[in-house]
Enzyme design. Structure first.
Site, short mmCIF file in Angstrom:
data_model
loop_
_atom_site.label_atom_id
_atom_site.label_comp_id
_atom_site.label_asym_id
_atom_site.label_seq_id
_atom_site.Cartn_x
_atom_site.Cartn_y
_atom_site.Cartn_z
N ASP A 136 24.31 61.45 45.37
CA ASP A 136 22.97 60.61 45.98
C ASP A 136 22.84 59.86 45.00
O ASP A 136 21.51 60.10 44.48
CB ASP A 136 21.52 61.72 46.77
CG ASP A 136 20.84 61.61 47.17
OD1 ASP A 136 21.11 60.39 47.71
OD2 ASP A 136 19.80 62.08 47.19
N CYS A 188 21.45 54.66 54.11
CA CYS A 188 22.36 55.28 52.70
C CYS A 188 23.04 56.60 53.68
O CYS A 188 24.11 56.48 53.62
CB CYS A 188 21.07 56.69 52.90
SG CYS A 188 20.06 57.57 54.69
N HIS A 209 17.82 61.33 55.21
CA HIS A 209 18.77 61.41 54.46
C HIS A 209 20.15 61.89 54.49
O HIS A 209 20.13 62.30 55.70
CB HIS A 209 18.35 61.94 53.29
CG HIS A 209 18.41 60.93 51.96
ND1 HIS A 209 18.70 59.21 51.72
CD2 HIS A 209 18.91 61.47 50.97
CE1 HIS A 209 19.09 59.46 50.75
NE2 HIS A 209 19.51 60.70 49.91
#
Length: 217
Positions: free
Chosen positions: A99, A30, A85
């Protein structure tokens, strides 16, 4: 230590649509996905007001809902407990989140309303305190200048790199030079340090309550 959001919307800001963005994406990486997304956004329009948000906590275990990576067959909220994250917040014209790991967006880099995202991804009272998220906001332009990652945190065995990675890495080269830059932003030391006392490159550390009250009150 009181923190304030480094974000404001000017009433005379020219409206610029925040739409679908094309950028490299690799599941489970991520921070690199966010780097590549910020790169694509700012290369197209360097005036965009975008932020990288690193989400973690002291126990490195945060609960997020509506996650594509959820493997639970009994959880209709598609929950995942991540060690961390990273997402993108764009406040150029309106508050939107990017996202690609979230079910709240299409399987592309499409924006979702930030308030909708935070309300459905995080809840104020959803379980044990060790899963409560803390957020570090970095200016997108500064992150592109200073962030690097050698992917060592994804190696099965740090002392035996030939054993490979826990998850298939991106096909492109690691972000940053082969020889680490001494003052670069380090993923574990800087970006995921959620201590309220550390002011790193002008970033701020915020609780979920501060995010909600600061952005959506």
């Amino acid at each position: 230590m009181t923190q304030t959001l480094p974000i404001s919307l000017s009433s005379d800001t020219e409206a610029r649509a925040s739409g679908q963005i094309s950028a490299a994406y690799t599941p489970f990486y991520c921070e690199e996905n966010v780097y590549k997304l910020l790169e694509a956004i700012l290369n197209a329009d360097e005036s965009r007001a975008v932020y990288a948000i690193f989400i973690s906590n002291q126990t490195r275990s945060v609960l997020l809902r509506e996650q594509r990576a959820s493997s639970s067959t009994s959880d209709d909220r598609h929950s995942v407990i991540w060690d961390y994250h990273v997402i993108v917040l764009d406040v150029t014209n309106s508050f939107v989140v990017y996202d690609r790991d979230s079910l709240l967006t299409a399987e592309t880099y499409s924006p979702v309303d930030a308030q909708h995202y935070f309300e459905h991804t995080f809840e104020a009272h959803y379980g044990p305190r060790q899963y409560e998220p803390t957020f570090r906001l970095f200016d997108g332009t500064q992150l592109l200048k200073r962030f690097q990652s050698n992917r060592s945190h994804m190696l099965v065995d740090l002392n035996a790199p030939e054993k490979g990675y826990w998850q298939t890495p991106p096909s492109y080269a690691c972000i940053g030079p082969e020889e680490p830059i001494a003052d670069a932003l380090d993923l574990w030391r800087d970006c995921l340090d959620i201590s309220q006392q550390r002011d790193i490159d002008g970033s701020v550390v915020l609780t979920l309550q501060m995010i909600v009250e600061g952005l959506f009150a």
